[in-house]
Design an enzyme around this catalytic site. Structure first.
Site, PDB file in Angstrom:
ATOM      1  N   GLY A  78       0.789  -1.240   0.000  1.00 37.11           N
ATOM      2  CA  GLY A  78       0.000   0.000   0.000  1.00 37.11           C
ATOM      3  C   GLY A  78       0.813   1.279   0.000  1.00 37.11           C
ATOM      4  O   GLY A  78       1.728   1.469  -0.805  1.00 37.11           O
ATOM      5  N   ILE A  79       0.465   2.181   0.908  1.00 40.35           N
ATOM      6  CA  ILE A  79       1.104   3.504   0.976  1.00 40.35           C
ATOM      7  C   ILE A  79       2.596   3.369   1.276  1.00 40.35           C
ATOM      8  O   ILE A  79       3.419   4.106   0.718  1.00 40.35           O
ATOM      9  CB  ILE A  79       0.401   4.363   2.058  1.00 40.35           C
ATOM     10  N   ARG A 138       6.613  -6.356   9.148  1.00 37.22           N
ATOM     11  CA  ARG A 138       6.612  -7.656   9.834  1.00 37.22           C
ATOM     12  C   ARG A 138       6.436  -8.793   8.838  1.00 37.22           C
ATOM     13  O   ARG A 138       6.631  -9.961   9.188  1.00 37.22           O
ATOM     14  CB  ARG A 138       5.511  -7.702  10.889  1.00 37.22           C
ATOM     15  N   ASP A 143       8.441  -6.232  13.780  1.00 42.00           N
ATOM     16  CA  ASP A 143       7.101  -5.848  14.223  1.00 42.00           C
ATOM     17  C   ASP A 143       7.268  -4.514  14.937  1.00 42.00           C
ATOM     18  O   ASP A 143       8.000  -4.420  15.928  1.00 42.00           O
ATOM     19  CB  ASP A 143       6.530  -6.909  15.176  1.00 42.00           C
ATOM     20  N   ASN A 163       4.876   4.558   9.111  1.00 41.55           N
ATOM     21  CA  ASN A 163       3.660   4.377   8.312  1.00 41.55           C
ATOM     22  C   ASN A 163       2.830   3.168   8.731  1.00 41.55           C
ATOM     23  O   ASN A 163       1.608   3.175   8.556  1.00 41.55           O
ATOM     24  CB  ASN A 163       4.074   4.249   6.840  1.00 41.55           C
ATOM     25  N   TYR A 218      -9.253   3.474  16.558  1.00 46.58           N
ATOM     26  CA  TYR A 218      -8.415   3.986  15.464  1.00 46.58           C
ATOM     27  C   TYR A 218      -8.306   5.514  15.560  1.00 46.58           C
ATOM     28  O   TYR A 218      -7.219   6.084  15.416  1.00 46.58           O
ATOM     29  CB  TYR A 218      -9.028   3.548  14.133  1.00 46.58           C
ATOM     30  N   ILE A 248      -8.254   6.170   0.699  1.00 52.98           N
ATOM     31  CA  ILE A 248      -7.208   5.729  -0.229  1.00 52.98           C
ATOM     32  C   ILE A 248      -7.414   4.242  -0.521  1.00 52.98           C
ATOM     33  O   ILE A 248      -7.623   3.448   0.403  1.00 52.98           O
ATOM     34  CB  ILE A 248      -5.804   5.929   0.395  1.00 52.98           C
ATOM     35  N   PRO A 274      -4.419  -2.359  -0.289  1.00 49.02           N
ATOM     36  CA  PRO A 274      -4.869  -3.676   0.187  1.00 49.02           C
ATOM     37  C   PRO A 274      -5.658  -3.597   1.504  1.00 49.02           C
ATOM     38  O   PRO A 274      -6.577  -4.388   1.732  1.00 49.02           O
ATOM     39  CB  PRO A 274      -3.543  -4.432   0.366  1.00 49.02           C
ATOM     40  N   LEU A 275      -5.339  -2.597   2.353  1.00 51.66           N
ATOM     41  CA  LEU A 275      -6.062  -2.449   3.630  1.00 51.66           C
ATOM     42  C   LEU A 275      -7.543  -2.157   3.407  1.00 51.66           C
ATOM     43  O   LEU A 275      -8.404  -2.617   4.164  1.00 51.66           O
ATOM     44  CB  LEU A 275      -5.429  -1.297   4.441  1.00 51.66           C
TER      45      LEU A 275
HETATM   46  P1  NAD Z   1      -1.661  -1.827   3.975  1.00 56.29           P
HETATM   47  O1  NAD Z   1      -2.356  -2.874   4.763  1.00 56.29           O
HETATM   48  O2  NAD Z   1      -1.701  -1.887   2.481  1.00 56.29           O
HETATM   49  O3  NAD Z   1      -0.132  -1.764   4.425  1.00 56.29           O
HETATM   50  C1  NAD Z   1       0.229  -1.754   5.783  1.00 56.29           C
HETATM   51  C2  NAD Z   1       1.566  -2.450   5.960  1.00 56.29           C
HETATM   52  O4  NAD Z   1       1.906  -2.357   7.354  1.00 56.29           O
HETATM   53  C3  NAD Z   1       1.538  -3.944   5.616  1.00 56.29           C
HETATM   54  O5  NAD Z   1       2.637  -4.268   4.792  1.00 56.29           O
HETATM   55  C4  NAD Z   1       1.625  -4.634   6.963  1.00 56.29           C
HETATM   56  O6  NAD Z   1       2.317  -5.894   6.914  1.00 56.29           O
HETATM   57  C5  NAD Z   1       2.403  -3.611   7.769  1.00 56.29           C
HETATM   58  N1  NAD Z   1       2.182  -3.759   9.199  1.00 56.29           N
HETATM   59  C6  NAD Z   1       1.000  -3.827   9.859  1.00 56.29           C
HETATM   60  N2  NAD Z   1       1.210  -4.036  11.161  1.00 56.29           N
HETATM   61  C7  NAD Z   1       2.555  -4.081  11.337  1.00 56.29           C
HETATM   62  C8  NAD Z   1       3.395  -4.285  12.467  1.00 56.29           C
HETATM   63  N3  NAD Z   1       2.882  -4.487  13.681  1.00 56.29           N
HETATM   64  N4  NAD Z   1       4.735  -4.261  12.296  1.00 56.29           N
HETATM   65  C9  NAD Z   1       5.255  -4.070  11.059  1.00 56.29           C
HETATM   66  N5  NAD Z   1       4.521  -3.898   9.955  1.00 56.29           N
HETATM   67  C10 NAD Z   1       3.177  -3.909  10.102  1.00 56.29           C
HETATM   68  O7  NAD Z   1      -2.282  -0.436   4.518  1.00 56.29           O
HETATM   69  P2  NAD Z   1      -2.218   1.079   3.939  1.00 56.29           P
HETATM   70  O8  NAD Z   1      -3.593   1.431   3.521  1.00 56.29           O
HETATM   71  O9  NAD Z   1      -1.075   1.260   3.037  1.00 56.29           O
HETATM   72  O10 NAD Z   1      -1.981   1.856   5.313  1.00 56.29           O
HETATM   73  C11 NAD Z   1      -0.731   2.414   5.672  1.00 56.29           C
HETATM   74  C12 NAD Z   1      -0.969   3.445   6.760  1.00 56.29           C
HETATM   75  O11 NAD Z   1      -1.809   4.489   6.276  1.00 56.29           O
HETATM   76  C13 NAD Z   1      -1.643   2.900   8.022  1.00 56.29           C
HETATM   77  O12 NAD Z   1      -1.059   3.483   9.177  1.00 56.29           O
HETATM   78  C14 NAD Z   1      -3.084   3.358   7.864  1.00 56.29           C
HETATM   79  O13 NAD Z   1      -3.747   3.490   9.108  1.00 56.29           O
HETATM   80  C15 NAD Z   1      -2.861   4.714   7.196  1.00 56.29           C
HETATM   81  N6  NAD Z   1      -4.019   5.234   6.476  1.00 56.29           N
HETATM   82  C16 NAD Z   1      -4.560   4.515   5.448  1.00 56.29           C
HETATM   83  C17 NAD Z   1      -5.680   5.043   4.789  1.00 56.29           C
HETATM   84  C18 NAD Z   1      -6.346   4.300   3.658  1.00 56.29           C
HETATM   85  O14 NAD Z   1      -7.464   4.689   3.257  1.00 56.29           O
HETATM   86  N7  NAD Z   1      -5.741   3.255   3.112  1.00 56.29           N
HETATM   87  C19 NAD Z   1      -6.213   6.273   5.183  1.00 56.29           C
HETATM   88  C20 NAD Z   1      -5.619   6.968   6.230  1.00 56.29           C
HETATM   89  C21 NAD Z   1      -4.508   6.449   6.867  1.00 56.29           C
END
Ligand code: NAD
Length: 251
Positions: free
Chosen positions: A17-18, A38, A61, A88, A154, A189, A192-193
């Protein structure tokens, strides 16, 4: 070459993701990236997608205090300094307060908020050694600014990231260590989340209706804003909150 030529960056949650989009964007600007996640196989796969050489993957982690201390030790031995830290990694699930167990609450706070504290505490000495001035970007959300039903844990975590970052920025300024710290606040956004939510036509339509620009954001939209906060282009910004949401919170 680019805005970040030769700079060393740590980014967490870099396997997806991001985080993955940001790792690629940092590398495109010439940065050397330490991808932290992780998910071991996911991090190795992400490493293979980065342009340029000099990147590496670390399985950690982000809630593991000792793991952060180990990473700081590795950086201290290999380069002695760090230029960019992007905290992130995180996630959230929708749950009413009545259905939120204390264990669930603690898990959400740990991954979204404790991790930011642990990462900043462990790597601040390395960032303070940066010859160009360190830059920290902490991942919050529009849910760190405005509340959301069934998202209390959250929202509490992401709101905590927002104010932790302001306190950190002021502490760094008072120390005179040339480390800037800012938070970033994405809106809706597609990653995959959120794939399941956007895969449901009714939920997708509801989220889209909340975005004045009329489109759901991409991971690259956020990555470019993070590169800005990590670079000298934002050299007078610290303690700021950068909202990247297609206008959702402007309404
Ligand atoms: P994602 O699930 O695609 O990616 C998250 C990554 O974090 C994954 O690779 C996962 O393995 C890793 N991760 C999770 N827990 C972990 C841990 N304990 N230790 C190490 N790695 C860990 O999600 P995303 O949408 O890319 O989200 C990234 C960030 O952006 C998050 O903090 C999320 O809260 C924030 N965010 C996302 C959105 C959205 O709409 N997608 C909006 C606002 C904020």
């Amino acid at each position: 070459m680019g805005d970040l030529a030769g700079r060393l960056a740590v980014i967490t949650g870099a396997a997806s993701g991001i985080g993955l989009a940001t790792a690629i964007a940092l590398a495109e600007q010439g940065g050397n990236v330490i991808l932290v996640d992780r998910d071991g196989p996911g991090t190795e796969a992400a490493l293979a997608k980065l342009p340029g050489a000099g990147h590496r993957a670390v399985v950690l982690d982000v809630t593991d205090e000792n793991g952060w201390v180990d990473l700081a030790g590795q950086i201290e031995r290999s380069s002695g300094s760090l230029d960019i830290l992007v905290n992130n990694a995180g996630f959230g699930t929708f749950r009413s307060i009545a259905d939120t167990t204390l264990d669930h609450w603690r898990a959400i706070i740990a991954v979204n908020l404790d991790s930011v504290f642990l990462g900043c505490r462990a790597l601040l000495p390395m960032l303070a050694n940066s010859p160009v001035g360190g830059a920290i970007v902490n991942m919050s959300s529009i849910r760190g600014i405005a509340g959301g039903a069934n998202a209390a844990s959250y929202c509490a975590a992401k709101g905590g990231v927002r104010l932790f970052t302001k306190a950190l920025a002021l502490e760094c300024a008072a120390l005179g260590n040339r480390v800037r710290a800012n938070s970033i606040h994405p809106g809706h956004i597609e990653t995959p989340l959120t794939a399941a939510a956007h895969g449901d036509p009714a939920v997708h339509a509801r989220l889209l209706a909340d975005v004045p620009m009329g489109r759901i954001g991409t991971a690259e939209d956020i990555a470019q804003a993070i590169v800005f906060l990590a670079s000298d282009r934002s050299s007078y910004m610290t303690g700021a909150e950068l909202v990247v949401d297609g206008g959702s919170t402007a309404q």
